[in-house]
Design a protein around this motif. Structure first.
Motif, mmCIF file in Angstrom:
data_model
loop_
_atom_site.group_PDB
_atom_site.id
_atom_site.type_symbol
_atom_site.label_atom_id
_atom_site.label_comp_id
_atom_site.label_asym_id
_atom_site.label_seq_id
_atom_site.Cartn_x
_atom_site.Cartn_y
_atom_site.Cartn_z
ATOM 1 N N PHE F 108 -25.214 7.824 -77.217
ATOM 2 C CA PHE F 108 -24.883 6.403 -77.279
ATOM 3 C C PHE F 108 -25.638 5.610 -76.217
ATOM 4 C CE2 PHE F 108 -22.486 2.676 -76.069
ATOM 5 C CZ PHE F 108 -22.204 2.102 -77.286
ATOM 6 N N LEU F 145 -27.926 2.116 -83.235
ATOM 7 C CA LEU F 145 -26.623 1.795 -82.656
ATOM 8 C C LEU F 145 -25.594 1.487 -83.745
ATOM 9 C CD1 LEU F 145 -27.667 -0.349 -79.581
ATOM 10 C CD2 LEU F 145 -26.426 1.818 -79.537
ATOM 11 N N PHE F 148 -24.293 4.458 -85.400
ATOM 12 C CA PHE F 148 -23.887 5.504 -84.454
ATOM 13 C C PHE F 148 -22.805 6.416 -85.039
ATOM 14 C CE2 PHE F 148 -21.380 7.100 -80.885
ATOM 15 C CZ PHE F 148 -22.374 7.781 -80.207
#
Ligand code: NA
Ligand code: NA
Lengths: 509, 104, 161, 89, 118, 920
Positions: F108, F145, F148
């Motif tokens: 992350f 992102l 994710f």
């Protein structure tokens, strides 16, 4: 540096190939070493030639010490050096990848591999049109071997089609060659350029026809519309290391078009000048669009890679069709980039295929993928590059091509280039998301899925790293390519140097 | 002498050509395969042989004696029977009915 | 001697063939021909089974001449028949019982039968004791058999014992 | 005289070869066609020798030797195929 | 003479192309063989047609094109013959392997289904 | 230092990316280091920025393209960099507590820092192309992102949609900036910004503007591209908080601000940008009211606020620009805090659905208070920062120039959107913190960990501080940013809370009142909970991509139908087109012909008749093969008659081997080809074939009836003196063009190896098996064995004299191979190989070695590869013998050809049927 440097890239793989034959096929480890050393040597030779060629000179090597127009002259200029280097840099990782195990399953793999290199290098170096045909055949027959050896099932079918298609193309090559000789009386390309330039316009039609046939042949090898339909399936069915090597095979056709039609039918060709370019631009663009649509719909990772390789060759044709030094330079940079990345994509697809137990490289079925992070990162890198996204080599290539599009063509060519870029991006995002994100099924039992082989992963990483290097060194690399483009677009120097090369006196019976 | 030789050469030539033509005529004309097989395999061989002898004689006349044509004759006479033999076998294999029963 | 010339006749043939090809009696070529006459049969020996072993060379020459004569004569006869009416030809197969056992002899017999017009050896019976011969014009089978056995087989039995 | 004779003989062989061609195209059986082809080869030998004599050159000699020596190979393999289908067993 | 040779080449090309476009591997190979004959003759003919003057130089005969046929196309054809022979051999082997794998000798690896258009 | 500022996030991202999954704390600390270090560097760089001179650095990258790593920190960049870093820092802190055990923290933070770096790069780029580079990098890193949580299909789809839309924009941007660079003559931002008038005057201006705006509108989620943004909410909340407050979507309006001097000033710009902005403002705020998902509501609110900013930049007056910049900052602060609050609520309750939420104020009053303050800022309530920029917006909306419709439209949109904004803010507060609920919640929600709340607190404090004492807090920042855009044209403006009772204030108050009324009105009149918008844009997008992919698949399948016939047909057609095209404009006069020798007609007749018969009989393969033998013979005869004895010999020999190979293959193929169904296809192919044949014949005739000036003249002259041979063809093959021959034997050898590789250990079922044991073929056998040594002699002879008379290595090799073939045929593979078991591949290698090494010999003498050398060696008895190096080369040819041919034949012959035992 030794004058023999020019011929060495052809002789080295030949030597390696015959050593492999003479030593026999029993000890695969020995074979791998011979192959690897030859490939390393190839890189060194290509690098040395590239450095040497950067003075803008055209080095002529008279094989057999016969004047160029009689015998066979090898010619090393920037273009040849670029092609040699791209081939050598692609070859080593491919060989290492194959040494991960495929070479045990495919009899004579290493021999075929070296002979393919010999054919490729010879094709890039020769200054003689018929000798170009011969080296085409050398690399083609070696590619048949690579493609077919160890193959079974559907591979044989696509192999049959590939072989038949290429033999037909070679036959056409011979027809064109025959006519060209029959109409000009020479085979050396510089000599031909000189003679073609003197053909009066009223007598040019038969020669134009012959040149047209030659263009068909090269475009069939380079897979241009309407002659590319055989390519995707054949490439997708090839063993990974072989398919990756095929990334340079389509480029060979592009190279041949560039060489022959910039030299023999180029600026100095009088009534026949610039014969090919008007065909290439629209056909290249159409091929690019169709290849991108193919990529969008590709049901497997390997087919996707095949379509992307196809699209990269089409992009090159667009660059050639623009026929300016800058555009050709951009094309040459793009050529090296797409060769490396295209090769990497095939290798990567194979890694994925082996790691997904049931789904293979399918983009329809899904399955667990073991080493997701590593393969995913590599895929991301390759995808970015191949889609022309910054900051990798694909971006520099595409951008330099965009920049080289003259205003007259911007209105239609930019949408094609940019639009296909978008579709490629969508296709790759879809494929990546399917393979690396959308998992399903059971975690495969231990031992079902083989561990990643270090050689295979390393080879893939090496190819991608070369791509990154090409981006980082974008400045000098593009400068070199553009110099090569300029050299090609004004062939007078080449013609003069080759025709003026004198055999060394004194030896004779 | 030379005129006689010339006549001899001509005779050999025409004889050879004649045999070859007859053999090929048989091949074209006759109605049964085994019959057709006889014509060319022998007549043609002989016809070619005649020509070869003529050639040697002629070269002798011309003062360049050569026996090389003998070589052609040798090979032809060695190989022609093999062709005929195998062709007969082939025809028998294709049409087993035409083959007489095994002896005894 | 046997080791160097396993098949003397063949060696001689090679020697002659070479000189005929080169069309010269140059010492260099004579030497080369001699070398080849040793080497080539030796090389080919690896493939051949037993060698022919001719016993009576003179008889063989006589047989050869007889065959040549027969070829010419019967060629004339067959030519006549070809040019004549086809309905007058009565072809037919005949089995010729063999007494000769030497395979080279059988081969030579079959070759002679085939080379002489009017007859054609088609097959060696599975038992190896009969030769199937096709006759262009078969009037009297027994006579044909007798003629072949007398004119060709018996000399061959002496040549290839 | 010899030249006329050569021309006539060439004509005879040419005629013979046309007859062979007829049989080759006509068949009817496979051995017929093989036989016709074989005969074409044999007649070709004579043709070569004759052309050589006519042109006063020996340049066709090698071709004639090779056809005489190996021209029957085609017949052998074709016949073998008819007999056994597997020509190398 | 030129017309005869070019028409022979034309017939070979037409026959070769027609067979090349057939659906069975063996037919395609026959077509390619015809085409290779045509190509050999074509290249050879590009040295122009000369009767009875082989390109073998000899004393007393000036080594010029007036006395000799053009040797270069002949050399090219020799190379072409050899290469096309090699290719034919490979294609034959691939054809039988392909047939062995898919049980059909159709070049597309499938027996055509009824209703399949061209 | 600027480079360092840019490099830090990337370097740390790489470092974090290499961490193993368990190193969560290390990852977080490293991630936190990036914004902190960045802010420190930024602070150090501040003085020159505030003084107006800015900071620049330049590193060449691809100079020939004008692409340089050119960095440029002016006021605008400084402000944005500050936002990116500051909010980024808070996000890292927040995410550290937000992410659960299942989420890989290194992954992350790696993605987050990549994104942060890309965003930083975008704002400090001083080169248009570099800007495009970072622009695309933000698309890519945001893709990672958003996706994710890739086990969720909504995350995957949202990520792909975002990438497709913003990536498209990025490529458009590339096109746009290349055009701008062409107009301005450089990609350097300084040059381009100074070339504004030039750009506006260029005929390419509309295209350039269109492309840039496409990028802006896609990135900033402007109508009609707004639909990707709500779907991006599938991302973890820290991502949403970052991307949709301060960064990703702000990239679009940043670009608008950045290129404002170069692009603004035309009617086109004015109408398009403010028009789209106004529509987006309304559409976004209206939709926001009806969202049930808190993040959905915030997403639409974001769309609407971006519309507002876009509208302001569209208006283009200096004051509007200032207002736009101001709102960028304000929106970033309150929206980031609101997203974080939403995340906390989600974290504590397990849902973000406002239909299930309610009454949370009791349970988590502290978070509630923070969220309410932030919402009020969003609604534009006085004493909060949102109010100030909204006031400025209203002021500008009243002063719009241009078309009447535009003036009224903008003013009306401003008021309406104000009211909508109040309404959705109210809905958020009311539905989440008050009223009944929470419903169906498994745990009792309580206040989040202290460290998770701190980022929200900081941002809310900023909202308040800016809202209450703007002059002390935000004024210098705003001024610096405005200077970055407007240069010396920064207008005088006041950042006071109270400007008197003026029209904008009235509008604000009216909007406030109307919004409250609207919310409660709507709530009473219609069932808010029942309304569910399915995003039309998304439907269109997915329908379109699905359709496009399906269509692409069909098209591809139609073109590539796997039919070799089509592929070959197309090649023939292409050749026909290319061969015929030159003659459309020209005609050819036939040249002179030579008379036909009589034998020529014989050869012609045999050749043509046999060719036609081959085609006619092709379905009966064996027949066709036999007839084709005559074609080969005719070709050989043609060669012989036309002075090519070497060719004739080669053709004859190759013919024999080819027939044998074809027969060997035919054993495993059907005996006949089935009739092709399509008559049409046969006629079509026949037409193509006739055209090809006719065209070739015509072209050949045209070529060979013309005079030729060939290099062969010299070859004839040089053959004996330089090449040492009288057979010029052979001299060409082994010397002049020996390099061709080297390639040719390589091809030949490799062909043998392929046959070997493909047939080794392979079992194939023959088409038909003839019963019975193989006939020993005694008679042919004996003849063949007698013939072998004689043939060897002939072969050697042809080899030795090839340099001077017809013959040579290739012919000799075949003359060796053909009688060997006979042995194979008559005696069988096993018999031959047991006796003559050569390792053919090795012999091929040796042959190649002979050829290679002979050529290399000339290196020792200092001559190029393959320079031939002939010497006369005196041998006793034999006299002088010529020893030509070309002969050694030819030996290689001999070996390769013989071994290659035998390898092919032997392998073809040694194929076994399945189940057959070897030797059977
Ligand atoms: Na077998
Ligand atoms: Na076999």
């Amino acid at each position: 540096m030794s004058p023999h440097l020019v011929v060495a890239p052809i002789l080295l793989p030949l030597l390696a190939g015959l050593l492999l034959l003479v030593l026999g096929t029993r000890r695969v480890q020995v074979q791998r070493w011979i192959g690897t050393l030859a490939c390393l040597g190839g890189i060194a030779l290509a690098g040395a030639l590239a450095l040497q060629a950067d003075d803008g000179g055209t080095r002529v090597y008279l094989v057999g010490n016969w004047a160029a127009h009689l015998g066979i002259a090898l010619v090393a200029d920037r273009l040849a050096a670029i092609m040699l280097l791209a081939t050598a840099l692609l070859a080593l990782p491919c060989l290492v990848f194959a040494a991960g195990g495929w070479d045990r399953r495919a009899p004579h793999f290493h021999v075929f591999f070296q002979f393919q290199l010999m054919g490729l290098n010879g094709a890039f170096l020769t200054g003689d049109l018929f000798n170009l045909f011969v080296f085409f055949e050398v690399l083609l027959i070696a590619s048949y071997g690579l493609l077919l050896s160890g193959g079974r099932g559907l591979q044989m079918r696509s192999g049959l089609q590939y072989v038949a298609f290429n033999i037909t193309a070679s036959t056409l090559f011979l027809v064109a060659l025959g006519f060209i000789y029959g109409l000009t009386g020479a085979l050396n390309m510089a000599e031909l350029a000189h003679r073609v330039g003197q053909v009066p316009a009223a007598e040019a039609a038969p020669l134009k026809a012959a040149a047209g046939l030659l263009l068909v042949v090269f475009c069939a090898k380079a897979a241009l519309l309407p002659l590319y339909f055989w390519l995707p399936e054949t490439y997708a069915r090839s063993p990974a290391a072989v398919a990756a090597m095929f990334a340079i095979m389509t480029k060979l056709g592009v190279y041949a078009v560039l060489r022959v039609f910039s030299l023999v039918f180029g600026a100095e060709a009088g009534a026949l000048a610039g014969l090919a370019w008007p065909w290439l631009l629209p056909l290249g663009a159409a091929t690019l669009v169709l290849a991108t649509l193919g990529a969008l719909a590709a049901p497997s990772l390997r087919l996707l890679a095949a379509y992307l390789v196809l699209g990269s060759a089409a992009t090159l044709f667009i660059a050639l069709g623009l026929a300016s030094a800058d555009a050709v330079g951009a094309g040459l940079y793009y050529l090296v980039h797409s060769t490396l990345v295209g090769g990497a994509l095939f290798l990567l697809a194979d890694l994925v295929r082996k790691q997904r137990d049931n789904a293979g490289d399918s983009l329809r079925k899904f399955d667990r993928l073991g080493p997701k992070a590593l393969l995913g990162s590599l895929f991301l890198l390759a995808a970015l590059s191949v889609a022309g996204l910054p900051p990798l080599s694909g971006f520099i290539g595409k951008f330099s091509l965009l920049a080289a599009v003259p205003e007259a063509h911007v209105a239609w060519l930019w949408p094609v280039l940019l639009g296909t870029g978008v579709l490629t991006l969508i296709a790759l995002a879809g494929a990546g998301s399917h393979v690396f994100w959308r998992e399903g099924g059971e975690v495969p039992a231990a031992g079902r899925v083989p561990a990643l082989r270090r050689a295979e992963v390393g080879a893939t990483i090496a190819l991608l790293a070369l791509g990154v290097l090409l981006a980082v060194a974008g400045g000098p690399a593009l400068r070199y390519a553009q110099d090569a483009g300029a050299q090609l677009m004004s062939p007078a120097g080449y013609i003069e140097q080759v025709r003026g090369a004198l055999p060394r006196p004194g030896v004779s019976p | 002498m030379s005129a006689l030789m010339e006549i001899l050469v001509c005779a050999m030539l025409l004889l050879g050509g004649g045999f070859a033509l007859v053999g090929s005529w048989g091949l074209a004309k006759l109605g049964d395969f085994y019959l057709r097989l006889h014509g060319p395999t022998k007549a043609s061989t002989l016809g070619v042989g005649g020509v070869l002898i003529a050639a040697m004689l002629w070269q002798l006349v011309q003062g360049q004696p050569s026996l090389r044509e003998l070589l052609i004759t040798l090979f032809l006479f060695m190989t022609a029977p093999v062709s005929a033999h195998l062709l007969a076998k082939a025809a028998l294999a294709l049409d087993p009915a035409s083959r007489p029963a095994d002896p005894k | 001697m046997k080791a160097w010339f396993p098949a003397p006749l063949l060696s001689l043939a090679v020697f002659v063939v070479w000189l005929l090809l080169a069309a010269t009696l140059d010492p260099a070529h004579l030497l080369l021909a001699a070398v080849l006459a040793v080497l080539l049969p030796l090389a080919a020996q690896r493939l051949r089974g037993e060698s022919a072993g001719i016993r009576r060379p003179l008889l063989a020459v006589r047989l050869g001449l007889r065959v040549l004569g027969d070829i010419v004569m019967s060629n004339l006869e067959v030519a006549g028949r070809i040019l004549g009416r086809e309905s007058k030809i009565h072809p037919g197969f005949v089995w010729i019982p063999l007494e000769i056992t030497n395979p080279h002899g059988i081969a030579a017999l079959a070759g002679i039968i085939t080379m002489t017009p009017g007859t054609l050896s088609a097959e060696l019976a599975p038992d190896g004791r009969h030769l199937l011969v096709h006759c262009f014009h078969l009037d009297d089978a027994a006579a044909t058999i007798a003629q072949i056995k007398q004119r060709y087989e018996s000399p061959l039995r002496e040549i290839f014992p | 005289m010899i030249e006329t004779c050569l021309d006539i003989t060439l004509g005879l062989f040419a005629l013979a070869m046309l007859l062979n061609l007829f049989r080759l195209l006509r068949g009817p059986t496979l051995p017929d066609r093989i036989l016709a082809l074989d005969t074409l080869y044999v007649n070709t030998i004579a043709l070569l020798v004759l052309v050589g004599l006519r042109q006063g050159s020996t340049i066709h000699f090698e071709a004639a030797v090779v056809i005489a020596m190996l021209g029957f190979v085609g017949t052998v393999v074709l016949s073998k195929f008819v007999i056994r289908r597997d020509i190398i067993e | 003479m030129e017309l005869a040779l070019s028409s022979f080449i034309g017939v070979l090309v037409a026959g070769g192309v027609y067979l090349l476009l057939r659906a069975r591997s063996f037919d395609v190979i026959l077509g390619l063989t015809l085409l290779s004959y045509a190509v050999n003759l074509l290249i050879f003919s590009m040295g122009r047609l000369v009767v009875g003057k082989p390109p073998i130089v000899a004393e007393g005969l000036a080594p010029t094109l007036a006395n000799h046929a053009d040797p270069l196309p002949q050399a090219l054809v020799l190379t072409a013959i050899v290469i096309s022979f090699a290719m034919t051999a490979v294609l034959l082997v691939v054809a039988i392997r392909s047939r062995g794998e898919s049980r059909t000798d159709h070049v597309d690896g499938d027996e055509p289904r009824p209703g399949d258009g061209p | 230092m600027l480079e360092a500022l840019l490099a830090i996030p990337f370097v740390l991202a790489l470092a974090i990316g290499l961490l193993p999954r368990e190193r969560r704390r290390t990852a977080a600390w490293l991630a936190g280091l990036a914004p902190v270090a960045g802010l420190v560097l930024l602070a150090l760089l501040t003085p020159p920025v505030l003084s107006g001179e800015g900071v620049r650095s330049l590193t060449e990258w691809v100079p020939t393209l004008g692409l340089a790593v050119s960095l440029r920190l002016d006021g605008l960049a400084w402000m944005f960099a500050g936002l990116v870093l500051a909010i980024g820092g808070l996000i890292v802190l927040y995410a550290r507590y937000y992410l659960s055990e299942e989420d890989s923290m290194p992954r992350f933070f790696c993605f987050l820092l990549l994104f942060m770096g890309s965003m930083l790069g975008l704002v400090v780029a001083g080169n248009l192309i570099l800007m495009a580079v970072f622009w695309e990098l933000t698309s890519v890193s945001s893709f990672l992102l958003i996706g994710f949580w890739n086990h969720r299909s909504d995350a995957r789809e949202g990520a792909r949609m975002a990438l497709a839309i913003t990536g498209t924009g990025g490529l458009a941007l590339l096109g746009g900036v290349v055009l701008l660079g062409r107009i301005a003559g450089s990609y350097e931002l300084d040059v381009v910004l100074a070339a504004g008038p030039q750009i506006l005057a260029s005929p390419w201006y509309p295209a350039a503007l269109g492309l840039v705006l496409l990028a802006v509108f896609t990135k900033s989620a402007q109508f009609p591209f707004q639909f990707w943004l709500p779907h991006a909410m599938a991302a973890p909340t820290p991502v949403s908080a970052y991307l949709h407050s301060a960064t990703m979507v702000k990239a679009g309006v940043f670009l608008l601000a950045r290129l404002h001097p170069a692009l603004a000033g035309s009617d086109l710009f004015f109408y398009v940008v403010s028009g789209i902005g106004a529509v987006t403002l309304l559409v976004g705020s209206w939709h926001a009211i009806f969202q049930h998902d808190i993040k959905g509501l915030l997403a639409y609110s974001t769309i609407s606020h971006l519309g507002l900013i876009t509208l302001l930049f569209g208006l283009s007056t200096p004051m509007a620009v200032v207002a736009g910049l101001f709102h960028i900052i304000n929106h970033a602060t309150f929206k980031a805090s609101l997203f974080m609050a939403a995340g906390i609520i989600d974290h504590e309750t397990g849902t973000r659905d406002m239909r299930r939420l309610g009454g949370l104020f009791k349970l988590m009053p502290y978070t509630g208070a923070l969220a309410i303050i932030a919402s009020l800022a969003m609604a534009g309530v006085p004493l909060l920062n949102g109010f100030l920029s909204k006031e400025m917006f209203f002021t500008e909306a009243l002063e719009v120039e241009g078309h009447q419709f535009m003036r009224w439209g903008v003013a009306a949109a401003a008021v309406l959107a104000g009211a909508f904004g109040v309404a959705y803010s109210l809905r958020f507060v009311d539905d989440t913190f008050f009223g009944p609920g929470p419903l169906r919640i498994e745990t009792t929600p309580h206040e989040p960990p202290r460290w998770m709340r701190i980022p929200v607190e900081v941002l809310v404090v900023v909202c308040l501080a800016v809202g209450i004492v703007p002059a002390l807090t935000i004024a210098p920042v705003l001024h610096a940013a405005a200077t970055g855009v407007l240069g010396d044209d920064v207008p005088a403006y006041s950042l006071a809370i109270w400007h008197g009772l003026n029209v904008p204030l009235m509008m604000s108050l009216f909007g406030l009142a109307a919004g409250i009324a609207l919310y409660f009105g709507i709530k009473r009149l219609i069932d808010l909970y029942g309304i569910s918008y399915d995003s039309l844009g998304r439907r269109v997008f997915e329908w379109k991509t699905d359709r496009a992919i399906a269509w692409a698949g069909r098209l591809t399948a139609t073109l590539e139908n796997g039919s070799l016939q089509r592929y070959l047909g197309l090649m023939v057609l292409a050749a026909l087109v290319m061969g015929a095209t030159p003659f459309l404009a020209a005609s050819l006069s036939p040249g002179g012909s030579q008379p036909m020798p009589p034998l020529g007609w014989l050869v012609w007749a045999v050749g043509v008749a046999a060719t036609l018969a081959t085609v006619a009989l092709h379905r009966h393969r064996l027949l066709a093969l036999v007839v084709m033998g005559a074609v080969g013979l005719a070709v050989s005869l043609a060669f012989l008659l036309l002075s090519a004895p070497d060719l004739a010999l080669t053709q004859l020999l190759v013919e024999m081997v080819t027939i044998a190979l074809m027969l060997l293959a035919l054993n495993y193929l059907p005996e006949e080809s089935p009739v092709e169904r399509s008559r049409l296809r046969r006629w079509r192919d026949a037409a193509i074939a006739l055209a090809a044949g006719g065209g070739t014949a015509a072209l050949v005739h045209a070529a060979i009836t013309r005079p030729l000036d060939t290099v062969a003249t010299e070859m004839l002259a040089l053959s004996l003196p330089e090449g040492g041979g009288t057979n010029v063809v052979n001299v060409i093959l082994v010397d002049i063009r020996g390099f061709d021959t080297l390639g040719e034997i390589t091809v030949f050898g490799v062909a043998g190896l392929i046959v070997h590789a493909l047939l080794r250990h392979v079992r194939l079922r023959p088409e038909r098996v003839v019963d019975g044991t193989p006939d020993p073929l005694l008679i042919p056998n004996l003849v063949a064995r007698l013939l072998l040594p004689l043939a060897l002699a002939v072969s050697l002879y042809l080899f030795l004299r090839g340099h001077n008379l017809p013959g040579g290595g290739f012919i000799a090799g075949l003359v060796l191979a053909v009688p060997m073939l006979l042995q194979y045929v008559l005696s069988g593979t096993d018999y031959v190989e047991q006796r003559l078991g050569f390792d053919y591949p090795r012999v091929i290698g040796l042959g190649l070695a002979a050829a290679l090494l002979t050529g290399l010999g000339s290196w020792l003498l200092g001559y190029p590869y393959m320079t031939s050398h002939t010497d006369y060696v005196a041998v006793p008895l034999l006299g002088k013998l010529p020893l030509a190096s070309a002969m050694a080369f030819d030996t290689g040819v001999y070996l390769v050809v013989a071994a290659g041919t035998l390898l092919m034949l032997g392998m073809m012959g040694s194929v076994r049927a399945p189940g057959a035992r070897r030797g059977g």
